[in-house]
Design a protein around this motif. Structure first.
Motif, PDB file in Angstrom:
ATOM      1  N   VAL A   4      13.499  -0.265  19.188  1.00 39.74           N
ATOM      2  CA  VAL A   4      13.515   0.821  18.146  1.00 39.74           C
ATOM      3  C   VAL A   4      14.428   1.821  18.692  1.00 39.74           C
ATOM      4  CG1 VAL A   4      12.178   2.780  17.237  1.00 39.74           C
ATOM      5  CG2 VAL A   4      11.067   0.373  17.408  1.00 39.74           C
ATOM      6  N   THR A   5      15.706   2.120  18.066  1.00 39.10           N
ATOM      7  CA  THR A   5      16.533   3.149  18.276  1.00 39.10           C
ATOM      8  C   THR A   5      16.066   4.383  17.618  1.00 39.10           C
ATOM      9  OG1 THR A   5      18.119   3.172  16.466  1.00 39.10           O
ATOM     10  CG2 THR A   5      18.454   1.569  18.271  1.00 39.10           C
ATOM     11  N   GLY A   6      16.649   5.662  18.094  1.00 39.74           N
ATOM     12  CA  GLY A   6      15.889   6.735  17.650  1.00 39.74           C
ATOM     13  C   GLY A   6      14.359   6.962  18.170  1.00 39.74           C
ATOM     14  N   PHE A  66      15.272  -1.752  14.787  1.00 38.30           N
ATOM     15  CA  PHE A  66      15.104  -0.759  13.863  1.00 38.30           C
ATOM     16  C   PHE A  66      16.640   0.293  14.230  1.00 38.30           C
ATOM     17  CE2 PHE A  66      13.722   3.625  13.018  1.00 38.30           C
ATOM     18  CZ  PHE A  66      13.590   3.693  11.583  1.00 38.30           C
ATOM     19  N   LEU A  67      17.492   0.082  13.418  1.00 39.85           N
ATOM     20  CA  LEU A  67      18.689   1.184  13.470  1.00 39.85           C
ATOM     21  C   LEU A  67      18.728   2.517  12.909  1.00 39.85           C
ATOM     22  CD1 LEU A  67      21.398   1.478  14.693  1.00 39.85           C
ATOM     23  CD2 LEU A  67      22.313   0.060  12.892  1.00 39.85           C
ATOM     24  N   LEU A  68      18.379   3.449  13.532  1.00 42.70           N
ATOM     25  CA  LEU A  68      18.595   4.862  13.222  1.00 42.70           C
ATOM     26  C   LEU A  68      19.338   5.785  14.290  1.00 42.70           C
ATOM     27  CD1 LEU A  68      15.548   6.967  12.067  1.00 42.70           C
ATOM     28  CD2 LEU A  68      17.384   8.003  13.168  1.00 42.70           C
ATOM     29  N   SER A  69      20.732   6.032  13.569  1.00 42.10           N
ATOM     30  CA  SER A  69      21.358   6.891  14.520  1.00 42.10           C
ATOM     31  C   SER A  69      21.598   8.238  13.900  1.00 42.10           C
ATOM     32  CB  SER A  69      23.002   6.234  14.394  1.00 42.10           C
ATOM     33  OG  SER A  69      23.323   5.914  13.410  1.00 42.10           O
ATOM     34  N   ALA A  70      21.885   9.275  14.604  1.00 40.79           N
ATOM     35  CA  ALA A  70      21.730  10.635  14.001  1.00 40.79           C
ATOM     36  C   ALA A  70      23.165  10.934  13.250  1.00 40.79           C
ATOM     37  CB  ALA A  70      21.994  11.747  15.353  1.00 40.79           C
ATOM     38  N   HIS A  78      28.604   4.825  16.002  1.00 42.12           N
ATOM     39  CA  HIS A  78      27.400   4.498  16.727  1.00 42.12           C
ATOM     40  C   HIS A  78      27.008   3.310  15.934  1.00 42.12           C
ATOM     41  CE1 HIS A  78      26.705   8.629  18.415  1.00 42.12           C
ATOM     42  NE2 HIS A  78      27.809   8.176  18.872  1.00 42.12           N
ATOM     43  N   ASP A  79      26.648   3.185  14.721  1.00 44.54           N
ATOM     44  CA  ASP A  79      26.146   2.024  13.882  1.00 44.54           C
ATOM     45  C   ASP A  79      26.939   0.782  14.226  1.00 44.54           C
ATOM     46  OD1 ASP A  79      24.131   3.365  12.838  1.00 44.54           O
ATOM     47  OD2 ASP A  79      25.020   3.619  10.872  1.00 44.54           O
ATOM     48  N   GLU A  80      28.213   0.526  14.040  1.00 38.90           N
ATOM     49  CA  GLU A  80      28.939  -0.473  14.339  1.00 38.90           C
ATOM     50  C   GLU A  80      28.723  -0.996  15.861  1.00 38.90           C
ATOM     51  OE1 GLU A  80      32.619   0.286  11.176  1.00 38.90           O
ATOM     52  OE2 GLU A  80      32.778   1.121  13.227  1.00 38.90           O
ATOM     53  N   ALA A  81      28.730  -0.064  16.857  1.00 37.45           N
ATOM     54  CA  ALA A  81      28.443  -0.257  18.239  1.00 37.45           C
ATOM     55  C   ALA A  81      27.037  -1.160  18.621  1.00 37.45           C
ATOM     56  CB  ALA A  81      28.542   0.420  19.173  1.00 37.45           C
ATOM     57  N   MET A  82      25.982  -0.640  17.719  1.00 37.20           N
ATOM     58  CA  MET A  82      24.667  -1.160  17.817  1.00 37.20           C
ATOM     59  C   MET A  82      24.588  -2.573  17.136  1.00 37.20           C
ATOM     60  SD  MET A  82      21.775  -0.410  19.372  1.00 37.20           S
ATOM     61  CE  MET A  82      21.554  -1.870  19.782  1.00 37.20           C
ATOM     62  N   VAL A  83      25.417  -2.598  16.071  1.00 36.32           N
ATOM     63  CA  VAL A  83      25.198  -3.977  15.278  1.00 36.32           C
ATOM     64  C   VAL A  83      25.964  -4.802  16.142  1.00 36.32           C
ATOM     65  CG1 VAL A  83      25.895  -5.128  13.408  1.00 36.32           C
ATOM     66  CG2 VAL A  83      25.013  -2.787  13.030  1.00 36.32           C
ATOM     67  N   ALA A  84      27.009  -4.653  16.824  1.00 35.32           N
ATOM     68  CA  ALA A  84      27.868  -5.553  17.819  1.00 35.32           C
ATOM     69  C   ALA A  84      26.874  -5.828  18.717  1.00 35.32           C
ATOM     70  CB  ALA A  84      29.110  -4.935  17.977  1.00 35.32           C
ATOM     71  N   ALA A  85      26.095  -5.011  19.378  1.00 29.32           N
ATOM     72  CA  ALA A  85      25.387  -5.378  20.514  1.00 29.32           C
ATOM     73  C   ALA A  85      24.383  -6.332  20.152  1.00 29.32           C
ATOM     74  CB  ALA A  85      24.803  -4.222  21.143  1.00 29.32           C
ATOM     75  N   ALA A  86      23.618  -5.949  18.957  1.00 31.33           N
ATOM     76  CA  ALA A  86      22.613  -6.663  18.497  1.00 31.33           C
ATOM     77  C   ALA A  86      23.129  -8.159  18.230  1.00 31.33           C
ATOM     78  CB  ALA A  86      22.259  -6.065  17.109  1.00 31.33           C
ATOM     79  N   VAL A 111      31.290  13.397  -0.785  1.00 27.08           N
ATOM     80  CA  VAL A 111      30.226  12.972  -0.169  1.00 27.08           C
ATOM     81  C   VAL A 111      30.621  12.268   1.245  1.00 27.08           C
ATOM     82  CG1 VAL A 111      28.089  11.194  -0.525  1.00 27.08           C
ATOM     83  CG2 VAL A 111      29.202  12.344  -2.410  1.00 27.08           C
ATOM     84  N   GLY A 112      29.842  12.828   2.205  1.00 25.13           N
ATOM     85  CA  GLY A 112      30.321  12.373   3.519  1.00 25.13           C
ATOM     86  C   GLY A 112      29.359  10.970   3.603  1.00 25.13           C
ATOM     87  N   ASP A 113      29.992   9.765   3.498  1.00 24.62           N
ATOM     88  CA  ASP A 113      29.292   8.412   3.749  1.00 24.62           C
ATOM     89  C   ASP A 113      29.144   8.137   5.151  1.00 24.62           C
ATOM     90  OD1 ASP A 113      28.693   8.180   1.063  1.00 24.62           O
ATOM     91  OD2 ASP A 113      30.724   7.251   0.689  1.00 24.62           O
ATOM     92  N   TRP A 114      28.434   8.829   5.726  1.00 25.62           N
ATOM     93  CA  TRP A 114      28.275   8.642   7.325  1.00 25.62           C
ATOM     94  C   TRP A 114      27.750   6.975   7.467  1.00 25.62           C
ATOM     95  CZ3 TRP A 114      25.713  14.038   7.857  1.00 25.62           C
ATOM     96  CH2 TRP A 114      26.785  14.927   7.809  1.00 25.62           C
ATOM     97  N   HIS A 115      26.937   6.777   6.663  1.00 22.81           N
ATOM     98  CA  HIS A 115      26.115   5.783   6.877  1.00 22.81           C
ATOM     99  C   HIS A 115      27.083   4.127   6.232  1.00 22.81           C
ATOM    100  CE1 HIS A 115      22.643   7.178   8.631  1.00 22.81           C
ATOM    101  NE2 HIS A 115      22.694   8.432   7.591  1.00 22.81           N
ATOM    102  N   LEU A 116      27.868   4.430   5.424  1.00 24.95           N
ATOM    103  CA  LEU A 116      28.545   3.369   4.873  1.00 24.95           C
ATOM    104  C   LEU A 116      29.028   2.416   5.840  1.00 24.95           C
ATOM    105  CD1 LEU A 116      29.296   2.392   2.261  1.00 24.95           C
ATOM    106  CD2 LEU A 116      31.247   3.628   2.091  1.00 24.95           C
ATOM    107  N   ALA A 117      29.658   2.709   6.929  1.00 21.74           N
ATOM    108  CA  ALA A 117      30.321   1.748   7.798  1.00 21.74           C
ATOM    109  C   ALA A 117      29.311   0.989   8.512  1.00 21.74           C
ATOM    110  CB  ALA A 117      30.850   2.258   9.039  1.00 21.74           C
TER     111      ALA A 117
END
Length: 285
Positions: A4-6, A66-70, A78-86, A111-117
């Protein structure tokens, strides 16, 4: 084993609690493990989104993530790094918290698509994934506590724009269901509460809970942006926050879905329920 992140945040902390309560083995990731108390069934591990080696170490042995980044401009990295590690550590399933409207085009508003990547990183591989796109959290109202305690009006940057305000506890419960079952694989779930509410609507409900009137005050968007920057917020982040308020004010987030009820088999919690359960945050003594 579920990473669990976050894990010290509002949603992540509830995910840890619920998983442990079900007897699942949990790895709770944080940058500073020494500051977190371990509890039965929960192992605290170090992980820093800006330190890929630490992410690999945190994910080692985990079956699900469980991936939750700020939220912010850094979220994609951050998301890409965590998915790569997983992927590298053999994690089988990822449940990611994204945001309502991710990837949508909204005329006239950036719209800031912070989560799109992060969403794209999950979709592009062989991992089982579930994407959660919650609406505005009821817990955002905790930011009003200083004004409410002083008897001052709460700031409103969204006019009469309404949203399907969702209780973070419902988001956590949906996440746990997705993490621990074979349902909702490769599904995108848009999570909302049961009713559309504006800031004045929420203030009225909160006032009814407290037994007094909670007023609101309109804050012009240019003033809102200046206050964010004065508080040390990155100007790019401030621009996206302002665009978000503008989108809501224009009715761009006035939507409800049945996804919470479909997953949990019950109606989502109301804002009134959230307010009653968090009443102590708004009263002195």
């Amino acid at each position: 084993m579920i990473l669990v992140t976050g894990a010290t945040g509002t949603v992540g902390g509830e995910v840890v609690r619920l998983l442990a309560g079900r007897g699942e083995r949990v790895l709770a990731m944080t940058r500073e493990p020494a500051k977190v108390e371990e509890s039965p069934g929960v192992e605290v591990v170090r992980g820093d989104f800006d330190d890929p080696a630490s992410l690999a170490g945190a994910a080692r042995g985990a079956d699900a993530l469980f991936l939750l980044s700020a939220p912010g401009p850094w979220a994609a990295r951050h998301d890409e790094a965590m998915v790569a590690a997983a992927r590298a550590e053999g994690v089988r399933k990822v449940v990611k918290v994204s945001a309502i409207g991710t990837g949508e085009e909204r005329e006239g508003v950036t719209v800031g698509d912070w989560h799109l990547a992060g969403e794209r990183a999950l979709r592009s591989g062989e991992l089982d994934w579930t994407i959660l796109r919650p609406s505005s959290f009821a817990s955002n109202a905790l930011g009003w506590a200083p004004q409410v305690l002083r008897g001052q009006p709460v700031p409103n940057t969204m006019g009469d724009g309404r949203q399907g305000v969702v209780d973070p506890r419902d988001v956590a419960e949906v996440a746990v269901t997705a993490l621990t079952s074979e349902e909702h694989v490769r599904a995108v779930l848009t999570l909302t509460g049961p009713e559309l509410l504006s800031v004045p609507d929420m203030a009225k409900v909160l006032g009814e809970t407290l037994g007094r009137t909670v007023e609101t005050v309109e804050v012009p968007l240019e003033v809102y942006r200046e206050s964010l920057i004065a508080a040390g917020v990155d100007p790019g982040f401030a621009d996206i926050a302002v665009d978000g308020s503008r989108t809501v004010a224009r009715g761009g987030n006035a939507r409800l879905t049945g996804d919470v009820e479909r997953v949990l088999g019950r109606a989502p919690r109301t804002f009134a329920t959230w307010a009653a359960d968090h009443r102590a945050a708004f009263v002195s003594g």
